[in-house]
Design a protein around this motif. Structure first.
Motif, PDB file in Angstrom:
ATOM      1  N   ASP A 225     -11.283   5.898  12.253  1.00 48.81           N
ATOM      2  CA  ASP A 225      -9.955   5.299  12.308  1.00 48.81           C
ATOM      3  C   ASP A 225      -9.353   5.076  10.923  1.00 48.81           C
ATOM      4  OD1 ASP A 225     -11.347   3.117  11.364  1.00 48.81           O
ATOM      5  OD2 ASP A 225     -10.822   1.779  13.024  1.00 48.81           O
ATOM      6  N   THR A 226      -9.863   5.818   9.923  1.00 48.86           N
ATOM      7  CA  THR A 226      -9.245   5.785   8.592  1.00 48.86           C
ATOM      8  C   THR A 226      -7.757   6.097   8.735  1.00 48.86           C
ATOM      9  OG1 THR A 226     -11.300   6.550   7.576  1.00 48.86           O
ATOM     10  CG2 THR A 226      -9.289   6.752   6.270  1.00 48.86           C
ATOM     11  N   PRO A 227      -6.883   5.256   8.214  1.00 48.49           N
ATOM     12  CA  PRO A 227      -5.453   5.408   8.500  1.00 48.49           C
ATOM     13  C   PRO A 227      -4.769   6.509   7.682  1.00 48.49           C
ATOM     14  CG  PRO A 227      -5.792   3.505   7.106  1.00 48.49           C
ATOM     15  CD  PRO A 227      -7.169   4.022   7.453  1.00 48.49           C
ATOM     16  N   LEU A 228      -4.936   7.762   8.116  1.00 55.46           N
ATOM     17  CA  LEU A 228      -4.155   8.832   7.515  1.00 55.46           C
ATOM     18  C   LEU A 228      -2.676   8.618   7.828  1.00 55.46           C
ATOM     19  CD1 LEU A 228      -6.454  11.896   8.286  1.00 55.46           C
ATOM     20  CD2 LEU A 228      -6.336  10.509   6.201  1.00 55.46           C
ATOM     21  N   SER A 229      -2.397   8.085   8.995  1.00 51.43           N
ATOM     22  CA  SER A 229      -1.075   7.590   9.369  1.00 51.43           C
ATOM     23  C   SER A 229      -1.320   6.392  10.266  1.00 51.43           C
ATOM     24  CB  SER A 229      -0.269   8.662  10.104  1.00 51.43           C
ATOM     25  OG  SER A 229       0.972   8.151  10.553  1.00 51.43           O
ATOM     26  N   ALA A 230      -0.935   5.216   9.808  1.00 50.61           N
ATOM     27  CA  ALA A 230      -1.287   3.987  10.516  1.00 50.61           C
ATOM     28  C   ALA A 230      -0.395   3.754  11.729  1.00 50.61           C
ATOM     29  CB  ALA A 230      -1.193   2.797   9.575  1.00 50.61           C
ATOM     30  N   GLY A 231      -0.940   3.069  12.723  1.00 51.68           N
ATOM     31  CA  GLY A 231      -0.163   2.729  13.899  1.00 51.68           C
ATOM     32  C   GLY A 231       1.095   1.952  13.566  1.00 51.68           C
ATOM     33  N   ASP A 232       1.042   1.101  12.548  1.00 50.21           N
ATOM     34  CA  ASP A 232       2.211   0.316  12.169  1.00 50.21           C
ATOM     35  C   ASP A 232       3.387   1.187  11.734  1.00 50.21           C
ATOM     36  OD1 ASP A 232       1.223  -2.174  12.776  1.00 50.21           O
ATOM     37  OD2 ASP A 232       0.569  -2.633  10.729  1.00 50.21           O
ATOM     38  N   ILE A 233       3.109   2.397  11.256  1.00 44.15           N
ATOM     39  CA  ILE A 233       4.197   3.305  10.883  1.00 44.15           C
ATOM     40  C   ILE A 233       5.081   3.579  12.094  1.00 44.15           C
ATOM     41  CG2 ILE A 233       4.743   5.654  10.138  1.00 44.15           C
ATOM     42  CD1 ILE A 233       3.763   3.940   7.860  1.00 44.15           C
ATOM     43  N   PHE A 234       4.462   3.710  13.267  1.00 42.32           N
ATOM     44  CA  PHE A 234       5.251   4.013  14.459  1.00 42.32           C
ATOM     45  C   PHE A 234       5.925   2.782  15.046  1.00 42.32           C
ATOM     46  CE2 PHE A 234       3.187   8.083  14.173  1.00 42.32           C
ATOM     47  CZ  PHE A 234       4.250   8.920  14.473  1.00 42.32           C
ATOM     48  N   VAL A 235       5.436   1.587  14.726  1.00 36.73           N
ATOM     49  CA  VAL A 235       6.210   0.392  15.063  1.00 36.73           C
ATOM     50  C   VAL A 235       7.546   0.458  14.327  1.00 36.73           C
ATOM     51  CG1 VAL A 235       6.303  -2.119  14.947  1.00 36.73           C
ATOM     52  CG2 VAL A 235       4.140  -0.979  15.497  1.00 36.73           C
ATOM     53  N   LYS A 236       7.496   0.837  13.057  1.00 35.58           N
ATOM     54  CA  LYS A 236       8.722   0.983  12.262  1.00 35.58           C
ATOM     55  C   LYS A 236       9.570   2.159  12.736  1.00 35.58           C
ATOM     56  CE  LYS A 236       8.304   3.073   8.277  1.00 35.58           C
ATOM     57  NZ  LYS A 236       9.157   4.294   8.328  1.00 35.58           N
ATOM     58  N   ASP A 237       8.957   3.336  12.858  1.00 30.30           N
ATOM     59  CA  ASP A 237       9.739   4.548  13.116  1.00 30.30           C
ATOM     60  C   ASP A 237      10.328   4.571  14.521  1.00 30.30           C
ATOM     61  OD1 ASP A 237       9.079   5.203  10.574  1.00 30.30           O
ATOM     62  OD2 ASP A 237       7.901   6.982  11.062  1.00 30.30           O
ATOM     63  N   LEU A 238       9.570   4.120  15.510  1.00 34.23           N
ATOM     64  CA  LEU A 238      10.130   4.073  16.859  1.00 34.23           C
ATOM     65  C   LEU A 238      11.165   2.956  16.980  1.00 34.23           C
ATOM     66  CD1 LEU A 238       6.924   4.876  18.920  1.00 34.23           C
ATOM     67  CD2 LEU A 238       8.942   6.331  18.665  1.00 34.23           C
ATOM     68  N   GLY A 239      11.067   1.949  16.127  1.00 36.24           N
ATOM     69  CA  GLY A 239      12.133   0.967  16.037  1.00 36.24           C
ATOM     70  C   GLY A 239      13.419   1.608  15.528  1.00 36.24           C
ATOM     71  N   LEU A 240      13.292   2.537  14.564  1.00 33.85           N
ATOM     72  CA  LEU A 240      14.466   3.282  14.094  1.00 33.85           C
ATOM     73  C   LEU A 240      15.046   4.148  15.205  1.00 33.85           C
ATOM     74  CD1 LEU A 240      13.227   4.429  10.561  1.00 33.85           C
ATOM     75  CD2 LEU A 240      14.996   2.723  11.036  1.00 33.85           C
ATOM     76  N   VAL A 241      14.163   4.731  16.027  1.00 34.97           N
ATOM     77  CA  VAL A 241      14.630   5.534  17.167  1.00 34.97           C
ATOM     78  C   VAL A 241      15.484   4.677  18.086  1.00 34.97           C
ATOM     79  CG1 VAL A 241      13.908   6.773  19.242  1.00 34.97           C
ATOM     80  CG2 VAL A 241      12.708   7.167  17.082  1.00 34.97           C
ATOM     81  N   GLU A 242      14.974   3.502  18.442  1.00 34.84           N
ATOM     82  CA  GLU A 242      15.717   2.624  19.347  1.00 34.84           C
ATOM     83  C   GLU A 242      17.060   2.204  18.747  1.00 34.84           C
ATOM     84  OE1 GLU A 242      12.968   0.468  22.552  1.00 34.84           O
ATOM     85  OE2 GLU A 242      13.267  -0.674  20.706  1.00 34.84           O
ATOM     86  N   ALA A 243      17.078   1.914  17.450  1.00 39.02           N
ATOM     87  CA  ALA A 243      18.324   1.491  16.810  1.00 39.02           C
ATOM     88  C   ALA A 243      19.350   2.626  16.804  1.00 39.02           C
ATOM     89  CB  ALA A 243      18.041   1.025  15.384  1.00 39.02           C
ATOM     90  N   MET A 244      18.902   3.838  16.478  1.00 38.26           N
ATOM     91  CA  MET A 244      19.831   4.974  16.460  1.00 38.26           C
ATOM     92  C   MET A 244      20.328   5.284  17.865  1.00 38.26           C
ATOM     93  SD  MET A 244      19.353   8.568  14.390  1.00 38.26           S
ATOM     94  CE  MET A 244      18.799   9.742  15.626  1.00 38.26           C
ATOM     95  N   ALA A 245      19.441   5.129  18.859  1.00 35.70           N
ATOM     96  CA  ALA A 245      19.839   5.388  20.241  1.00 35.70           C
ATOM     97  C   ALA A 245      20.851   4.356  20.722  1.00 35.70           C
ATOM     98  CB  ALA A 245      18.604   5.389  21.146  1.00 35.70           C
ATOM     99  N   ARG A 246      20.676   3.096  20.339  1.00 32.29           N
ATOM    100  CA  ARG A 246      21.655   2.067  20.720  1.00 32.29           C
ATOM    101  C   ARG A 246      23.028   2.390  20.138  1.00 32.29           C
ATOM    102  NH1 ARG A 246      17.363  -1.530  19.807  1.00 32.29           N
ATOM    103  NH2 ARG A 246      18.107  -1.967  17.696  1.00 32.29           N
TER     104      ARG A 246
END
Length: 298
Positions: A225-246
């Motif tokens: 589970d070495t974070p090559l890309s951490a789960g928290d990145i998708f908390v941020k990025d999918l938050g951007l998805v929701e904002a752009m969709a709104r």
């Protein structure tokens, strides 16, 4: 070309090495002493420590706030860039944030390329990242040696900053949903008594496969589970998805569900670990044993 790379993490460190191999005069910038040492070339802690006259600055920070601070903050790099030099900003952000940074660059007499990237740490090290860029012809021309050094494909999406950022947000919708779906499928397989390695081999040879399944479920099989890309990145990025969709008045129910799964990963205290281990949400719900972790316990 005299170029700086700000952010020497898994993507930025690889991109800096690729630019160095291509013959560019590269200085790395990162507050982490460990990251600077790993780069193995000239590296400084702050943008303000750069030599004057930089032709280009590639920014690979986590978000727009970090990018703004790295460029235009008290210890930012912008004053060290030659007049007419180009800022190539590859942090994932909203289109509005990209436009605001571009306006700030223009006010300082600098060119700006809105240039998010994809491909992961391996592509960055090999100089074959995918770049989704928008900006003026002058900005593309000024950035060309740097782009050629770090990318395998450059998509020119338009002349206005913000278009590259919008494309990256759309891309992250797919990436986040695909990772969540891959984890859910593997969790269901384990819960149903299937052998995980066999499941992986079948899926990666069949129509249900995705790049994310093949890449991320390999981490699960290894228990790494070495974070090559951490789960928290998708908390941020999918938050951007929701904002752009709104803003576009468009529902994105699959992205919203995936976002909640990554929020749950964070809630389990696992947000800093590799995003493939969003599968631990299902583990917490059902008690399944993950293959790599089971092997490590023996």
């Amino acid at each position: 070309m005299k170029a700086a790379v700000i952010g020497l993490g898994s993507m930025g460190g690889g991109a800096a090495q690729s630019a160095l191999r291509a013959g560019l005069e590269v200085t790395g910038v990162d507050p982490s002493e460990r990251a600077r040492a790993a780069f193995g070339n000239r590296a400084v802690a702050r943008g303000s420590d750069l030599e004057p006259g930089q032709d280009a600055v590639l920014v690979l920070t986590v978000n727009a706030t970090q990018a703004r601070q790295a460029l235009f903050g008290e210890a930012g790099a912008a004053p060290r860039v030659a007049p007419g030099g180009v800022l190539v900003v590859s942090a994932t952000m909203s289109p509005a944030e990209a436009r605001a940074l571009a306006a700030e660059a223009e006010s300082r007499g600098l060119l700006y390329l809105d240039a998010p990237v994809s491909g992961g740490a391996v592509a960055a090290r090999e100089g074959r990242m995918t770049v989704m860029a928008s900006g003026s012809d002058e900005a593309f021309a000024a950035a060309r040696p740097l782009l050629e050094a770090v990318s395998g494909k450059v998509w020119r999406l338009g002349t206005e900053p913000g278009q590259g950022a919008a494309m990256k947000v759309v891309h992250q919708l797919l990436a986040g949903v695909h990772i969540a779906a891959a984890a859910e499928a593997m969790a269901l397989a384990i819960r149903s008594g299937l052998e995980p390695r066999t499941v992986y081999d079948v899926v990666t040879s069949a129509a249900g496969n995705s790049w994310m399944f093949g890449n991320r479920m390999a981490h699960v099989l290894e228990g790494d589970d070495t974070p090559l890309s951490a789960g928290d990145i998708f908390v941020k990025d999918l938050g951007l998805v929701e904002a752009m969709a709104r803003e576009a008045a468009m529902p994105v129910p699959l992205a919203a569900q995936a976002l909640q799964l990554f929020v749950a990963q964070r809630g389990l205290g696992q947000g800093g670990r590799d995003d493939a281990f969003v599968i631990r949400v299902w583990q917490a719900l059902t008690g399944i044993s993950l293959p790599g972790e089971a092997a490590n316990e023996k």
